[in-house]
Design a protein around this motif. Structure first.
Motif, mmCIF file in Angstrom:
data_model
loop_
_atom_site.group_PDB
_atom_site.id
_atom_site.type_symbol
_atom_site.label_atom_id
_atom_site.label_comp_id
_atom_site.label_asym_id
_atom_site.label_seq_id
_atom_site.Cartn_x
_atom_site.Cartn_y
_atom_site.Cartn_z
ATOM 1 N N GLU A 136 14.494 16.530 11.151
ATOM 2 C CA GLU A 136 15.845 16.057 10.812
ATOM 3 C C GLU A 136 16.328 16.690 9.504
ATOM 4 O OE1 GLU A 136 15.734 11.631 12.915
ATOM 5 O OE2 GLU A 136 14.892 11.896 10.904
ATOM 6 N N CYS A 137 15.410 16.846 8.531
ATOM 7 C CA CYS A 137 15.790 17.506 7.265
ATOM 8 C C CYS A 137 16.232 18.942 7.548
ATOM 9 C CB CYS A 137 14.600 17.522 6.291
ATOM 10 S SG CYS A 137 14.161 15.894 5.661
ATOM 11 N N ALA A 138 15.438 19.641 8.373
ATOM 12 C CA ALA A 138 15.757 21.051 8.681
ATOM 13 C C ALA A 138 17.105 21.136 9.392
ATOM 14 C CB ALA A 138 14.646 21.658 9.540
ATOM 15 N N GLU A 139 17.353 20.207 10.305
ATOM 16 C CA GLU A 139 18.641 20.234 11.031
ATOM 17 C C GLU A 139 19.815 20.029 10.067
ATOM 18 O OE1 GLU A 139 19.291 18.605 14.830
ATOM 19 O OE2 GLU A 139 21.444 18.953 14.482
ATOM 20 N N MET A 140 19.685 19.074 9.128
ATOM 21 C CA MET A 140 20.776 18.817 8.163
ATOM 22 C C MET A 140 21.046 20.070 7.332
ATOM 23 S SD MET A 140 22.222 15.819 8.366
ATOM 24 C CE MET A 140 23.601 16.580 7.595
ATOM 25 N N ASN A 176 14.204 18.892 1.127
ATOM 26 C CA ASN A 176 13.109 19.878 1.042
ATOM 27 C C ASN A 176 12.202 19.525 -0.130
ATOM 28 O OD1 ASN A 176 14.935 20.685 -1.044
ATOM 29 N ND2 ASN A 176 14.109 22.764 -1.003
ATOM 30 N N ASP A 177 11.003 20.140 -0.136
ATOM 31 C CA ASP A 177 10.114 20.016 -1.303
ATOM 32 C C ASP A 177 10.627 21.015 -2.328
ATOM 33 O OD1 ASP A 177 8.408 18.202 -0.071
ATOM 34 O OD2 ASP A 177 7.063 19.765 0.679
ATOM 35 N N VAL A 178 10.774 20.586 -3.574
ATOM 36 C CA VAL A 178 11.245 21.520 -4.611
ATOM 37 C C VAL A 178 10.005 22.093 -5.310
ATOM 38 C CG1 VAL A 178 12.628 21.759 -6.713
ATOM 39 C CG2 VAL A 178 13.396 20.239 -4.886
ATOM 40 N N ALA A 179 9.969 23.421 -5.416
ATOM 41 C CA ALA A 179 8.761 24.081 -5.950
ATOM 42 C C ALA A 179 8.473 23.608 -7.380
ATOM 43 C CB ALA A 179 8.936 25.598 -5.904
ATOM 44 N N VAL A 182 11.910 10.802 -10.527
ATOM 45 C CA VAL A 182 11.478 10.779 -9.119
ATOM 46 C C VAL A 182 11.411 12.211 -8.618
ATOM 47 C CG1 VAL A 182 12.009 9.935 -6.794
ATOM 48 C CG2 VAL A 182 12.651 8.561 -8.792
ATOM 49 N N ALA A 183 10.214 12.615 -8.134
ATOM 50 C CA ALA A 183 10.040 13.988 -7.655
ATOM 51 C C ALA A 183 10.667 14.141 -6.271
ATOM 52 C CB ALA A 183 8.554 14.326 -7.598
ATOM 53 N N ALA A 184 11.259 15.325 -6.035
ATOM 54 C CA ALA A 184 11.904 15.606 -4.750
ATOM 55 C C ALA A 184 10.834 15.974 -3.723
ATOM 56 C CB ALA A 184 12.902 16.753 -4.916
ATOM 57 N N ARG A 185 10.651 15.117 -2.712
ATOM 58 C CA ARG A 185 9.652 15.356 -1.665
ATOM 59 C C ARG A 185 10.360 15.253 -0.326
ATOM 60 N NH1 ARG A 185 4.768 13.190 0.594
ATOM 61 N NH2 ARG A 185 4.062 15.065 1.671
ATOM 62 N N GLN A 186 10.194 16.241 0.544
ATOM 63 C CA GLN A 186 10.972 16.302 1.793
ATOM 64 C C GLN A 186 10.924 14.983 2.582
ATOM 65 O OE1 GLN A 186 9.721 18.667 5.244
ATOM 66 N NE2 GLN A 186 11.750 19.606 5.236
ATOM 67 N N GLY A 187 12.110 14.485 2.957
ATOM 68 C CA GLY A 187 12.213 13.258 3.758
ATOM 69 C C GLY A 187 12.205 11.982 2.931
ATOM 70 N N GLY A 188 11.758 12.060 1.659
ATOM 71 C CA GLY A 188 11.728 10.894 0.777
ATOM 72 C C GLY A 188 13.117 10.624 0.203
ATOM 73 N N ALA A 189 13.248 9.494 -0.503
ATOM 74 C CA ALA A 189 14.566 9.127 -1.026
ATOM 75 C C ALA A 189 14.435 8.196 -2.214
ATOM 76 C CB ALA A 189 15.385 8.424 0.066
ATOM 77 N N VAL A 190 15.482 8.175 -3.050
ATOM 78 C CA VAL A 190 15.555 7.198 -4.134
ATOM 79 C C VAL A 190 16.839 6.389 -3.966
ATOM 80 C CG1 VAL A 190 16.557 8.898 -5.780
ATOM 81 C CG2 VAL A 190 15.498 6.797 -6.636
ATOM 82 N N TYR A 191 16.661 5.047 -4.024
ATOM 83 C CA TYR A 191 17.772 4.095 -3.921
ATOM 84 C C TYR A 191 17.996 3.510 -5.300
ATOM 85 C CZ TYR A 191 19.808 -0.595 -2.985
ATOM 86 O OH TYR A 191 20.582 -1.738 -2.994
ATOM 87 N N PHE A 192 19.258 3.344 -5.719
ATOM 88 C CA PHE A 192 19.504 2.583 -6.943
ATOM 89 C C PHE A 192 20.776 1.783 -6.776
ATOM 90 C CE2 PHE A 192 22.203 6.056 -8.650
ATOM 91 C CZ PHE A 192 21.628 7.148 -8.011
ATOM 92 N N LYS A 210 16.907 23.312 -4.053
ATOM 93 C CA LYS A 210 16.847 21.864 -3.788
ATOM 94 C C LYS A 210 18.022 21.475 -2.892
ATOM 95 C CE LYS A 210 17.432 17.519 -6.417
ATOM 96 N NZ LYS A 210 17.734 17.003 -7.758
ATOM 97 N N TRP A 211 17.690 20.735 -1.819
ATOM 98 C CA TRP A 211 18.719 20.217 -0.916
ATOM 99 C C TRP A 211 18.626 18.687 -0.918
ATOM 100 C CZ3 TRP A 211 22.175 23.051 2.137
ATOM 101 C CH2 TRP A 211 21.954 24.423 2.220
ATOM 102 N N ILE A 212 19.757 18.010 -1.093
ATOM 103 C CA ILE A 212 19.747 16.540 -0.985
ATOM 104 C C ILE A 212 20.902 16.065 -0.098
ATOM 105 C CG2 ILE A 212 18.666 16.053 -3.226
ATOM 106 C CD1 ILE A 212 21.557 15.287 -4.216
ATOM 107 N N MET A 213 20.749 14.836 0.389
ATOM 108 C CA MET A 213 21.820 14.183 1.156
ATOM 109 C C MET A 213 22.070 12.842 0.468
ATOM 110 S SD MET A 213 21.940 13.498 5.187
ATOM 111 C CE MET A 213 20.764 12.226 5.506
ATOM 112 N N THR A 214 23.328 12.549 0.144
ATOM 113 C CA THR A 214 23.637 11.337 -0.633
ATOM 114 C C THR A 214 24.552 10.404 0.143
ATOM 115 O OG1 THR A 214 23.476 12.657 -2.645
ATOM 116 C CG2 THR A 214 24.530 10.533 -2.857
ATOM 117 N N LYS A 215 24.238 9.106 0.071
ATOM 118 C CA LYS A 215 25.112 8.064 0.637
ATOM 119 C C LYS A 215 25.511 7.126 -0.489
ATOM 120 C CE LYS A 215 26.107 6.765 4.473
ATOM 121 N NZ LYS A 215 27.367 7.003 5.227
#
Ligand code: PD2
Ligand code: ZN
Length: 295
Positions: free
Chosen positions: A119-123, A230-233, A247-257, A282-287
């Motif tokens: 799903e991450c790759a598709e986005m 994505n995982d950020v190098a 919070v480290a960027a790890r593919q599929g993970g998320a941070v809520y605040f 770095k790629w992110i999706m935000t809601k």
């Protein structure tokens, strides 16, 4: 000269609700182009006061005492229960999502596997060719400006735009436990190496006149979910400098605040940013969720 329209009414009532002094509100309106008398009348009407009475020295003295007291004991943010479900595993629409960390002050929750790698790759593939340089809200005008503190490119998807996006919207709303109708459309952001987003608030500061334009529809933003695609190098963490959280960027993970409570107070500890990307991209999706239905 501006007029007191629905957006200004929203600005006036939200500032009264958060305890702003009448003088500071009149000053902000005058700066935005209102005549002083018109600004005073609108502010005093919102406070439920008669402008003629407000001009009376006795009333002015009482108001000054009240303002001084309010300044001496500012209303601190009250942490009420966040809407997100308790437990280590949360059923979010069509997927079980793991909870990795919870912080109570500010209210921050880190999740694992909100999206699958596919799903991450598709986005990312859907978005790669449609990116535009990101903007930020100008606090004075409410307009979107391209400025140096946000070096990323982005694209917005309309809520429920197609079946894939609709599934993402529903999963995220279920995880945040907030109505899907209150969500803004998903935003995808891409940062190259050195890209960053300097610390900011996701809510629209009520004391900035430009915020009224944004809160006129759906009200204030209440909570954010940033999903890492994505995982950020190296680098690219989401940081909360006032709380000392990274919070480290790890593919599929998320941070809520969450930054607005049931009393409509806003939590300044949610100041946050995207640290510079030091290696790779770095790629992110935000809601962003609003108080009421949006769009
Ligand atoms: O890229 C991030 O980690 C980040 C950090 C803070 C994104 C946003 N805010 C945002 O899009 O609001
Ligand atoms: Zn943000």
């Amino acid at each position: 000269m501006p007029v007191v329209d629905a957006a200004w009414e929203e600005w006036l009532s939200s500032n009264v609700a958060r305890g702003c002094s009448p003088d500071s509100m009149v000053d902000a309106m005058v700066q935005a182009g209102f005549a002083t008398d018109a600004a005073r009348a609108a502010v005093h009407r919102t406070f439920g006061q008669d402008p003629a009475k407000a001009a009376n020295p006795a009333f002015a003295a009482a108001a000054a005492t009240e303002a001084a007291l309010a300044k001496a004991a500012p209303r601190t943010y009250q942490y009420d229960d966040p809407p997100v479900a308790r437990g280590n595993l949360i059923r979010a629409h069509d997927r079980d999502v793991r909870v990795l960390m919870r912080c109570e002050r500010p209210q921050v929750i880190v999740f694992g596997d909100v999206l699958s790698p596919d799903e991450c790759a598709e986005m990312i593939e859907r978005s790669r060719h449609r990116l535009k340089r990101s903007t930020t809200v100008n606090p004075d005008t409410g307009k979107e400006d391209v400025i140096r503190n946000r070096t990323s490119e982005g694209i917005w998807y309309q809520r429920g735009e197609d079946t894939f996006i609709e599934r993402m919207d529903r999963r995220i709303a279920s995880l945040m436990n907030w109505p899907v109708e209150n969500g803004e459309g998903l935003q995808i952001l891409h940062y190259g190496t050195t890209g960053e987003y300097r610390p900011h608030f996701d809510y629209f500061p009520p004391d900035q006149p430009g915020s009224a334009v944004h809160t006129a529809q759906g009200g204030q933003r209440v909570a954010t979910l940033v999903i890492y695609l994505n995982d950020v190098a190296d680098g690219g963490e989401t940081i909360f400098p006032e709380a000392g959280i990274s919070v480290a960027a790890r593919q599929g993970g998320a941070v809520y605040f969450r930054y607005m409570n049931a009393q409509r107070q806003l939590d300044p500890l949610t100041l946050h940013g995207g640290a510079p990307v030091l290696g790779g991209d770095k790629w992110i999706m935000t809601k962003w969720m609003r108080e009421r239905a949006y769009g």
